[in-house]
Each structure stands twice: as structure tokens, then as C-alpha cells.
Design a protein around this motif. Structure first.
Motif, short mmCIF file in Angstrom:
data_model
loop_
_atom_site.label_atom_id
_atom_site.label_comp_id
_atom_site.label_asym_id
_atom_site.label_seq_id
_atom_site.Cartn_x
_atom_site.Cartn_y
_atom_site.Cartn_z
N GLU A 10 -2.68 -2.64 -2.76
CA GLU A 10 -1.97 -1.42 -3.10
C GLU A 10 -2.90 -0.23 -2.96
O GLU A 10 -4.12 -0.38 -2.83
CB GLU A 10 -1.44 -1.49 -4.54
CG GLU A 10 -2.56 -1.61 -5.57
CD GLU A 10 -2.07 -1.66 -7.01
OE1 GLU A 10 -1.03 -2.29 -7.24
OE2 GLU A 10 -2.71 -1.05 -7.87
N LEU A 11 -2.30 0.96 -2.97
CA LEU A 11 -3.09 2.17 -2.84
C LEU A 11 -2.36 3.22 -3.66
O LEU A 11 -1.45 3.88 -3.18
CB LEU A 11 -3.16 2.58 -1.37
CG LEU A 11 -4.11 3.70 -0.99
CD1 LEU A 11 -5.54 3.30 -1.29
CD2 LEU A 11 -3.96 4.03 0.48
N THR B 125 -7.44 -2.31 -3.60
CA THR B 125 -7.10 -1.65 -2.34
C THR B 125 -6.56 -2.62 -1.31
O THR B 125 -5.90 -2.23 -0.37
CB THR B 125 -8.35 -0.93 -1.79
OG1 THR B 125 -8.89 -0.14 -2.84
CG2 THR B 125 -8.01 -0.01 -0.64
N PRO C 23 -7.68 2.51 4.75
CA PRO C 23 -8.05 1.49 3.78
C PRO C 23 -8.79 0.31 4.40
O PRO C 23 -9.47 -0.42 3.71
CB PRO C 23 -6.71 1.02 3.21
CG PRO C 23 -5.70 2.01 3.65
CD PRO C 23 -6.24 2.66 4.87
N ARG D 95 0.82 -1.22 0.00
CA ARG D 95 0.00 0.00 0.00
C ARG D 95 0.85 1.26 0.00
O ARG D 95 0.43 2.30 -0.47
CB ARG D 95 -0.93 0.01 1.22
CG ARG D 95 -2.10 -0.93 1.05
CD ARG D 95 -3.10 -0.80 2.19
NE ARG D 95 -4.10 -1.83 2.08
CZ ARG D 95 -4.30 -2.76 3.02
NH1 ARG D 95 -3.60 -2.76 4.12
NH2 ARG D 95 -5.24 -3.67 2.86
#
Lengths: 499, 304, 308
Positions: A490-491, A487, A235, A50
Motif C-alpha cells: 500500500e501507499l 510500501t 515505489p 497501492r
């Protein structure tokens, strides 16, 4: 001296009050766990991913989470040259945050580094087990990657491989250098990580200029921080706290929950017993209660967006009387259906997991099974989940949550269903063959080949599938950002816009 | 005095050594970090390679030998999870915990001793009842419960303080406030009980009979004699805080040694666990020596 | 729940110590209430698991988090339903069995072992007096969470093993307190007089020293009751304590915590049970200190006359 700085910092912090001046284009993201390292080759771990993935470190290809297609990133194009070799053409004019220019030697070093036995990178262990990968530099912007045995999905595998400069040493780095739109400018362990936008990024300039990552392990606190404005994105929040329709979003998180049955041991070796277990579970009753309403009842090991996992297989109907009848039938044939079966749950695996397991325990008991529930922490759970199974010779059902967000079932099916699979509870020659066939199939035939494997596993009642889960994010109203299936891993800051 | 300190230094060193041996071997009974570090799908080859890399294949006694040999050179080993020297990781966290413990214990001791003494002076009085009641309720409410309610009320509801984290003096208010409650109730009760006994004893009665003012009776004669068990309890509570306030650190995102310890234990990151124990144990031993010195200072009849 | 029976003190038994104690108890109405509450809890702990186990474990997902004070679903639902729709009242009663077993076991075991070691350490002027306090140092510095992980990993997370973990971690507090008090008391005139007169060590310890330190130990033990229940709760919160399908109050508080803002009753009632039980025990111990201390007893006797 490092320690003294920390001490002075603490003292200075005590004396000062007043938040630092924050620009309107800064964002603060609160994660559920601290990052232990900022090593790019570990970014398959969700929190490292992330922060790093596609923000600091980019990959040659990128998976489109919407439809499972593959998009170019650092590589403009790629082609299959046969015999397990793929050729990748790199984008021109890409620079790392240390100023150097990306070339094929960087790719070669990144692959070798990620797969090196001296480093034990998670990306290597997770996606490249059981194969040999040989990168060969053709020219500055062209590289051949050969795998043995041949991988029809090598370009997909490359969407996991983070690219670092050729100078990166063969040890875990504390200052990651990548080609992405952001560079890490501060890391205060235990407190925060700060990413600043690069002015010399090769692609489009994203809107976010600076991102601060904070770490809080308590669910309620993370949700509260977005509510009070201390953070902009969380998240991962608990479904219980997701009460504000304006800020809280549910997204499929590519996780599938199920009970793995050890069918090598009586009475679970009898298909009627496994069917009865499936019929004993009232899946509908969980939805909107212990499990979020948006979760989907599962019939496959992977989410429906995965290749071949989109066909309709029947959900076992909730029928405790039918289950009892099946058990009676099996008993009449001499199956030891009264044997105590261990139901093993993993603490903290997903929100409400303990309650879900307690409810399942009740349902199995109601259907006439003799089930004992045990909840354990992860270190112990692993021993039950992976071979050799710690429960043996006791028949067991192990609750697990499997995550496959890479679009292809190859990352799931062999491990979960092949006779030799590390977490497989079943051994069936037809299923083994179907998995081997699908793994080797390239092109349009691959989807149907996987569909066949899914169907065999389903017909064997190999597992008790539960749900394709959803996660919840809380996003400040000042941001224009909708969490998606990606999400979970990863972000991308470049996808965040401001309202 | 000199010989007392030397003796204590030696015996503390022995305790520390015992502790290291116990923790080293006992912690390794809880399993292998390999399964936790590598993804579940990792191949047997990758697992083997990992074990080899981190020396987990050697017999336990050989591993211990390596560890001690490194330790002599003040090398506390590498954190497997963090790929950094374990001591560095621990000291970073301990600095936070130390500040938190010192500030909290200073406030708690001052408040509990003065209020406890007052309560004891009028046993059964209104102040005594109220102080006892609230200190008991405080001491028996789960701290994660108090912490969450405090965040919901003071940070989210009123917006007076930040929910969690570090950075400004305001960030310290909630963690200290939550940590305050339990030791406060405990110490207050011990002060009160000990004071009641002391006030009932002959020398205090003599002092009163001689016409010493009540204030002086409490604070000079009785309190001084009642302090022995109190100091012991304060020491125990301070030791608990130095070991890290796991729940408070977890909820408030406070980067202390308690959270580090529980994370490292659950991940089987043994070097960090050992380094953390050595650092906190050293702090606790030092504090215990100070406490023994305080006994002697308060009561001339105790000698070492 | 508390005021079901403000019963008269039984006066039929032979007059003697027992009656005196009851009369002293009656003189302190707060302590009387506390005593009755503790008796009820003990009754629940013994009978609850036998009578209500089936009701307390029957899940009803569609009736989850039922709010309290709604009698339409039956008396057992008066405190509401939990996250699986099980009646909280029944669960609290059943959980009292494990909770009291864990707390009593841990407190009693650590008090006996800790204070014995403390007596030896404080009284002995030899090597033991040096060694035992170091043992306390080692235990105190050994992180209790690691101990819990070790014990629960190798043995199962059962009630007995939780008692073991909690008892070990609480030994130092009794050991150190006892030692500190003994260090002081052994220098007092009456102990030295007894030594001069040739009293045996055992007699000095049990007749002269023990009675002096018992009040402090009892104060700590009653407070420790609260601590142990909460520690057990924290272990559950961190995922290394007692786990379902077993239940304790601490586990119920930990499991209900995420619902604090949406269904407060899930963790409030078991939390209240912990608070009330420990409060009662502490009030009782406060009363006991006064009642057992000849120099303090007049307070109760005067109070009794006033009320009577």
C-alpha cells in the motif's frame, strides 16, 4: 461513443503542449504495472493496493507494520465473544465518497461481496480460504462476525477486508466508492488514474490534494522519471538504478526467497542431502552483489517482524567440503546422490533472479550435485510450485518468493509445510501438529507456538532459505516520505508530507 | 476491379476465420488462467468455482461454440483480468497503435525511398557508403538498447523530451524515433537494391540514351519499376507495427495493442488475445488489399 | 579482433570460377574485411563452445562487472566481466555457437519455405495462387509472441524450438516478396518466349525466374539475419526466449540491459558482435549482388584495376 473520445483525445493531445498547471500539493506516482481493475476486493494485489488501500477504501482494523500490532480504523474497538464470534464497534459519522453514511449493513455487504463465489475476489481467496464467515448486524454501529472454524486472529483478517457501500453491485466496479480520504476522479486505462482529496473525510485532512498514478513497466524509466521530475514517487525501482542516496530508499519488502525442496523424492528425502544443499550455498557472497546489501539472510519462511519468527536459528555455514562429505556418507548408505536434480527458477520474480539462479547452480555443482537449471515464466512455474508438482518423479528444487506482510505466520506455515499444504515439500507428523497447535492458539502462547513450528522446519532442513529481501523506492526530494515494509502492498497518501 | 474486391473480401474473411480457429485452440494449449488469476494459496474449491464461473470446465469444443455464438452477435467476450468487454479494451489500445504506426510509416517511407534512390544512383559513392553503413547499424542494434540510451541521453541528460508516456506531441518523439530506425534501414536497403537492378535494366538505359535528365530517370522511370518489392516490404513493416511495437510500448509506457497483447498472452486472458488479433488482422488484411491495388496502379501489366 | 590475418588470396587452385570470385572479392577491400570477419565468427561458433565452455560458465561473484581493458585478470577478461564475474570475451565466443545456429537455421528455413511457396503462388494462375497469399496473411496476423509462448510452453525453450518459432514468423516476408516479383517477371517477354518455346514449368522457374529474384531474396535474408538475432533477443527480454544456462548474444544483451548506465560493457560487446556480424553479412551480400550480376560486374573490375 467511448472509442471516439479516445481518438479525439489522442488527436487533441497531439496538438497541445504544456503540462497542466500542477499545484504544489499534487503528487505523481509511477507504478510498475497498469491496474487491470480498480475493484476494492482485489486490493491485495500490490498495485491495486497501492492506489486503493486506505486512500479510497478503508478497513475496520489496520496493521501497524512497525511492530505487528493492530490499530483501529473504521472500527473503534472489538472484543472476542467466544465460539469464533468477534464484535466490532464502528466509528460514528464516517461517510462514503458518494455521501452515504457508514453503518453495519455496509460491513455485512462488504464481507459477503468479498467472499461471494460470483466474484472471485482475491482478498477472499487469499485470506479467507477454508473458513465460513457470517456477519450479523447488531445495530447501526455494531456488527458480529463469526468464523467457522474459530479464528483467533479474526481482527487481523479484518485488516485486509476493504469496505464498500451496501449498494455496490455484485460485479467488479469501475468507479470504486470508499470511506477513505481520497476519491477516484479519473481513470484513463493505459494512461493514468487520478485521485482527489475529499473535503468531507471523517479523519484528519492529509497534505496531498491530488495524486496522479502512471504506469511504466521498465525499471530504468521509472527511476528516470523521478530524476527528471515527471514523477514524485516510484515505489519500486531496480537496485541497480538505486544510486542516489538523497532520493533512493531501501525498505524491507516482507518477501522471503527460498528453494522449495520436494523431499518426497530421492535423493531429497534424505536429510543429509538437504543439509548438504544448504551448506553448498555461499549466502554471504550474494549480499551486496546480486542481492542488495540490506537484504537479510533468512532462516524462517516469514520476516522477523512476524509473530514467533524473531528467534535466532542458525544459518547453515558455507562449507562445500562438508557438503561433499555428507553426500559421500549418504552415497555409502545407498542414497542415489548422483540423480539429476531440477533447479527451477521463475523469470522476473525479483531483480537479478536469473543471475542468482545461475550462481546457485554453480555452487551446487561445485559441491558435487548433479543439478540442471531451468528458468520458466510464471504460468509454467505455478505448475511446479503448487501440487500436484509437475516435476515429479524428477527431484526438484523450486525457487520461490513468499510474501507475508500480515504479521502472523498462519498465512504461510500451513501452505508451505503441512502435509496437505499446497506448496509443501515436506510431510512430517511433528511439524503438522506444531502448525495445527499454533493456528488454534490465541493470546500470548501463540508466538512461542509458532516459534516451535519454525524450529522443527529448520531442523528438518526442509528448504534452502535464501534472503528476506529489500525493495528500493525513489522519492523526490520535495516530499517528506520514507518507504517502509508496508510500501510493498500500500501507499497511504496521508503519510506523504512536503518539504 | 469490383470482382477483385469481392473476392479479396471473401478470401480475407476465410483467413480471418482460420486465424480465429487456430488462435482459439492453440492458445488454450498454453494452460489455464485459473492458476494465474488466483493467489497460489487459493483453495481447490475456489479454483473450481473460478473455472465454473468462466466456463473453463466445458469441453473445448463447447467453449468454442459459445464463443462463436457470441461472436455472431458481435460480442467478443469479457476480459477475465479486467472484467470489461474485451473489444472495448482492445479498441482503446488499437487507436494508439494505429496512430503510432501511421505516423511512423509515413516518415520512414518518405525518408527511406528518397535516400535509398539517391544511394542507388551513385553505387559505391560516398553517400551510398554512408547511407548503407548507418542504415545497417540502425537495423542491427537492439531496439530496447536504443530506447534506453535515447531516454538517458535526450530525456534525462538534455531534458528535451519527456522520458515516456502520452499527453503531448513531445511524448511521441522518442517512441517514433526508436521505431523509425529499423524499418528505415530495411526499406532503404531494399529500395537501393531494387533501384540498382532497375537502373541497370534496358528501359532505363534507353531512357538515358534518349537524353532524359538523371533526376527524371530516377524518379519517374526507375523508381516506379523498383517500387514493387519496396511496397511489399513497407507493407510488411507496417503490419509489424500494427501488430504492436511491444518493446517500444513497454519501455515508453505507451498504451498500445502490442503491450496489451503480450500481457494478455502471459496472463492467458484469451478473449482479449482473440479480440486483439481480430482487430489487428482486419487492419492488416485491409492494408494488404490496398497494397495489391498499388501493385496494379504502378505496373499496368499486373491485373487482377 | 578483425585484422588478424590479411592473408593473400590463395592462387594455387585451378584457375576458374573460384579464382575469379576471389579476385573480385579482393577488388573490394571492405567486402574482403567483411568476409574475413564472417569466417572468424563461423570459426568461433564451431570451436568456441568446445574450447571455452568451462571458462565461460565459471562464476566469480566477488569479481562481478569487472571493467574492460584490464589485462591483470588475464586475456579473457579484456572485455570485462559480466554480472557474475564471468569473462565476457569467452562468453561471447561460446555464445556465437547458439547465436549463429539460431539465426542461420531460422533464416535458411524461412527463406526456403517462404520463397518456394511464393514461387508457386506467383506462378500459378489457379487456386493455389489465391490460397497461398492468404496463408501468408494468417501467419502475419498470428502474433509471433503468442506463437513463441505456445511452442515454448508445450516444447522446451531449446535452440531448435526457437529456430522453429522464428522461421515460421519470417516465412511471409519471403513468400510475399517472391510472389510480387514473380507476378511481374512472369509477364516479361523472355518468360513468355520460353513458354511459347515449350520450356517446362520447372525450367522456367529455376532457369529464368529464380535468377531474377535471388538478389532481392539475398538482400532480405542478410538483413533478416539481423532481425532474427534481435527477435531472439527480444524474446529473451520478454522472458519467453532462450534462457540460462544457455547463452546467445541476444540473451546477453537482454541480461545486460539493466546495467546500461552502470556497466555498459555487459550489453555493449554482445550488441557490437550482433552489429558487426550483420554488417559484414550485408556488405558481403551487397558485393555479391554486384559480382553475380553480369551487368554490374564492371564496377568491381574497374575498382580492381585501380587498386592493383
Amino acid at each position: 461513443m467511448n472509442y471516439r473520445n479516445v481518438l479525439l483525445g489522442g488527436v487533441a493531445a497531439l496538438c497541445l503542449y504544456g503540462p497542466a498547471m500542477a499545484a504544489d500539493t499534487d503528487v505523481t506516482i509511477v507504478l510498475n504495472e497498469e491496474l487491470e481493475t480498480v475493484e476494492p476486493c482485489m486490493s491485495s494485489q500490490s498495485n491495486i493496493g497501492r492506489v486503493l488501500l486506505q486512500n479510497i477504501s478503508e478497513t475496520m482494523t489496520e496493521l501497524n507494520p512497525e511492530d505487528g500490532s493492530l490499530m483501529p480504523r473504521l472500527a473503534d474497538s472489538w472484543e472476542d465473544r467466544g465460539n469464533g464470534t468477534w464484535r466490532f464497534h464502528l466509528h460514528e459519522g464516517v461517510t462514503f465518497s458518494d455521501g452515504s453514511t457508514l453503518d453495519a449493513a455496509d460491513i455485512k455487504h462488504s464481507i459477503e461481496r468479498t467472499l461471494s463465489p460470483d466474484l472471485t475476489c482475491e482478498i477472499g481467496a487469499k485470506y479467507f480460504g477454508g473458513m465460513t464467515i457470517t456477519p450479523t448486524v447488531v445495530d447501526d454501529l455494531t456488527i458480529d462476525v463469526t468464523s467457522d472454524p474459530a479464528q483467533p486472529i479474526l481482527p487481523l483478517l479484518m485488516s485486509t477486508m476493504t469496505i464498500v457501500p451496501a449498494e455496490t453491485p455484485m460485479e467488479f466496479t469501475r468507479s470504486p466508492v470508499g470511506t477513505g480520504p481520497y476519491a477516484m476522479t479519473a481513470w484513463n486505462p493505459g494512461q493514468n488514474i487520478i485521485l482527489d482529496r475529499r473535503d468531507d473525510y471523517w479523519g484528519d485532512q492529509p497534505a496531498v490534494t491530488k495524486a496522479t498514478y502512471l504506469f511504466r513497466s521498465d525499471d530504468a524509466v521509472r527511476a528516470a522519471m523521478v530524476a527528471t521530475g515527471e514523477a514524485d514517487i516510484s515505489p519500486l525501482i531496480n537496485q541497480i538504478d538505486a544510486t542516489n542516496a538523497d532520493t533512493d530508499f531501501a525498505y524491507p519488502n516482507s518477501e522471503t526467497t527460498y528453494l522449495r525442496l520436494d523431499s518426497s523424492i530421492a535423493p531429497l528425502d534424505d536429510i543429509r542431502v538437504r543439509q548438504a544443499l544448504n551448506m553448498a550455498v555461499d549466502r554471504e557472497a550474494f549480499l551486496g552483489t546480486l542481492v542488495p546489501e540490506d537484504a537479510q539472510i533468512a532462516t524462517h519462511m516469514t520476516v522477523p517482524t512476524t509473530l514467533g519468527a524473531d528467534q535466532d536459528l542458525s544459518v547453515p555455514a558455507y562449507d562445500p567440503e562438508g557438503a561433499k562429505a555428507l553426500l559421500e556418507e549418504a552415497k555409502a548408505d545407498g542414497v542415489a546422490v548422483d540423480t539429476e536434480i531440477l533447479l527451477l527458477g521463475r523469470l522476473g520474480n525479483f531483480p537479478n533472479v536469473t543471475e542468482v539462479m545461475e550462481a546457485l547452480h554453480g555452487m551446487f555443482t561445485d559441491a558435487g550435485f548433479n543439478v540442471k537449471l531451468q528458468m520458466v515464466e510464471v504460468a509454467e512455474w505455478v505448475k511446479y510450485y503448487s501440487k500436484p508438482y509437475a516435476a515429479q518423479p524428477v527431484p526438484s528444487m523450486v525457487q520461490a518468493m513468499h510474501d507475508n506482510n500480515r504479521g502472523d505466520p498462519v498465512f504461510s506455515m500451513y501452505f508451505k509445510y503441512a502435509c496437505e499444504g499446497l506448496q509443501s515439500g515436506i510431510c512430517d507428523p511433528d511439524l503438522d501438529k506444531a502448525i495445527a497447535d499454533a493456528t488454534a492458539t490465541a493470546g500470548d502462547g501463540r508466538g512461542p507456538a509458532w516459534a516451535k513450528a519454525f524450529e522443527i522446519a529448520h531442523d528438518l532442513s526442509a528448504d534452502v532459505f535464501l534472503f528476506h529481501m529489500v525493495g528500493f523506492s525513489r522519492v523526490s526530494e520535495r516530499l517528506d516520505f520514507i518507504p517502509s515494509i508496508a510500501t510493498n502492498s500500500e501507499l497511504q497518501l496521508s503519510q506523504i508530507k512536503f518539504n | 476491379m469490383q470482382s477483385f474486391l469481392t473476392k479479396r473480401a471473401i478470401s480475407s474473411g476465410v483467413s480471418l476465420l482460420l486465424l480465429i480457429v487456430a488462435v482459439f485452440f492453440l492458445s488454450r494449449l498454453t494452460g489455464d488462467p485459473t492458476d494465474l488469476y488466483l493467489p497460489v494459496d487459493a483453495s481447490a474449491e475456489a479454483r473450481e468455482n473460478f473455472r465454473e464461473l468462466h466456463g473453463l470446465n466445458d469441453p473445448l469444443i463447447v467453449q468454442f461454440g459459445h464463443y462463436v455464438a457470441d461472436l455472431v452477435r458481435l460480442d467478443f467476450g469479457e476480459s477475465i483480468r479486467r472484467a470489461r468487454p474485451a473489444l472495448e479494451v482492445v479498441i482503446e489500445a488499437f487507436v494508439w497503435t494505429f496512430q503510432l504506426a501511421v505516423i511512423t510509416m509515413a516518415i520512414v517511407s518518405a525518408a527511406a525511398v528518397s535516400l535509398g534512390a539517391l544511394a542507388a544512383f551513385h553505387v559505391g559513392g560516398a553517400f551510398d557508403r554512408i547511407a548503407t553503413f548507418f542504415s545497417l547499424i540502425g537495423a542491427s542494434a537492439p531496439d530496447f538498447w536504443i530506447a534506453i540510451v535515447a531516454i538517458v541521453v535526450f530525456a534525462v541528460g538534455f531534458g528535451w523530451v519527456p522520458t515516456s508516456g502520452t499527453g503531448t506531441v513531445w511524448h511521441w518523439i522518442l517512441p517514433i524515433g526508436v521505431l523509425f530506425i529499423r524499418p528505415f534501414g530495411l526499406i532503404l536497403q531494399v529500395v537501393r537494391g531494387s533501384m540498382i537492378s532497375a537502373l541497370g535494366s534496358a528501359y532505363v538505359k534507353t531512357a538515358r540514351a534518349k537524353g532524359v535528365t538523371p533526376k527524371k530517370t530516377i524518379f519517374v522511370h526507375a523508381l516506379r519499376n523498383a517500387m514493387l518489392p519496396v511496397i511489399t516490404v513497407i507493407g510488411d513493416q507496417a503490419a509489424a507495427l500494427l501488430n504492436g511495437a511491444v518493446i517500444v510500448e513497454t519501455i515508453f509506457g505507451f498504451p498500445g495493442v502490442g503491450k496489451l497483447m503480450i500481457d494478455s498472452i502471459l496472463q492467458r486472458d484469451f478473449s482479449v488475445v482473440l479480440a486483439a488479433i481480430m482487430v489487428t488482422a482486419l487492419a492488416i488484411f485491409l492494408m494488404n488489399i490496398l497494397i495489391d491495388l498499388a501493385y496494379a496502379a504502378l505496373d499496368p501489366r499486373i491485373r487482377y | 579482433m578483425t585484422e588478424t590475418q590479411t592473408e593473400a588470396v590463395p592462387k594455387t587452385k585451378e584457375p576458374g570460377k573460384f579464382i575469379t570470385i576471389l579476385r573480385l572479392l579482393w577488388a573490394d577491400k571492405v567486402a574482403t574485411t567483411a568476409a574475413i570477419f564472417v569466417l572468424i565468427v563461423i570459426g568461433c561458433a564451431i570451436l568456441g563452445p568446445i574450447l571455452l565452455d568451462g571458462v565461460a560458465t565459471k562464476a566469480n561473484l566477488r569479481g562481478r562487472n569487472a571493467p574492460p581493458f584490464d589485462l591483470s585478470k588475464g586475456f579473457l577478461m579484456i572485455l570485462g566481466g559480466d554480472q557474475l564475474g564471468r569473462p565476457l570475451l569467452a562468453r561471447i565466443i561460446v555464445a556465437s555457437g547458439n547465436t549463429i545456429a539460431v539465426a542461420t537455421g531460422a533464416v535458411v528455413a524461412s527463406m526456403i519455405v517462404g520463397s518456394s511457396l511464393g514461387l508457386i503462388a506467383g506462378y500459378s494462375r489457379g487456386r493455389l495462387g489465391q490460397v497461398i497469399p492468404r496463408l501468408a496473411d494468417v501467419i502475419m496476423s498470428f502474433p509471433s509472441l503468442l506463437l513463441a509462448v505456445i511452442v515454448l510452453y508445450m516444447l522446451a525453450p531449446s535452440v531448435g524450438n526457437i529456430v522453429l518459432v522464428l522461421a515460421i514468423t519470417r516465412i511471409p516476408i519471403y513468400l510475399r516478396t517472391t510472389r510480387a516479383e514473380v507476378l511481374e517477371i512472369r509477364e516479361r517477354m523472355f518468360v513468355q518466349a520460353a513458354q511459347v518455346m515449350g520450356a517446362s514449368t520447372g525450367r522456367i522457374i529455376f532457369r529464368h525466374i529464380m535468377p531474377m529474384i535471388l538478389p532481392t531474396l539475398l538482400t532480405i535474408a542478410t538483413l533478416d539475419f539481423a532481425f532474427v538475432m534481435l527477435a531472439e533477443s527480444s524474446l529473451s527480454f520478454l522472458g519467453i526466449g532462450i534462457q540460462p544456462p544457455e547463452i546467445t548474444w541476444g540473451l546477453m544483451v537482454a541480461q545486460g540491459r539493466p546495467y546500461l548506465t552502470s556497466a555498459w560493457w555487459l550489453s555493449f560487446w554482445p550488441g557490437l558482435a550482433i552489429i558487426l556480424t550483420t554488417l559484414s553479412l550485408n556488405l558481403l551480400s551487397n558485393w555479391m549482388r554486384v559480382a553475380l550480376d553480369p551487368t554490374q560486374r564492371w564496377r568491381l573490375e574497374i575498382g580492381g584495376k585501380k587498386n592493383g
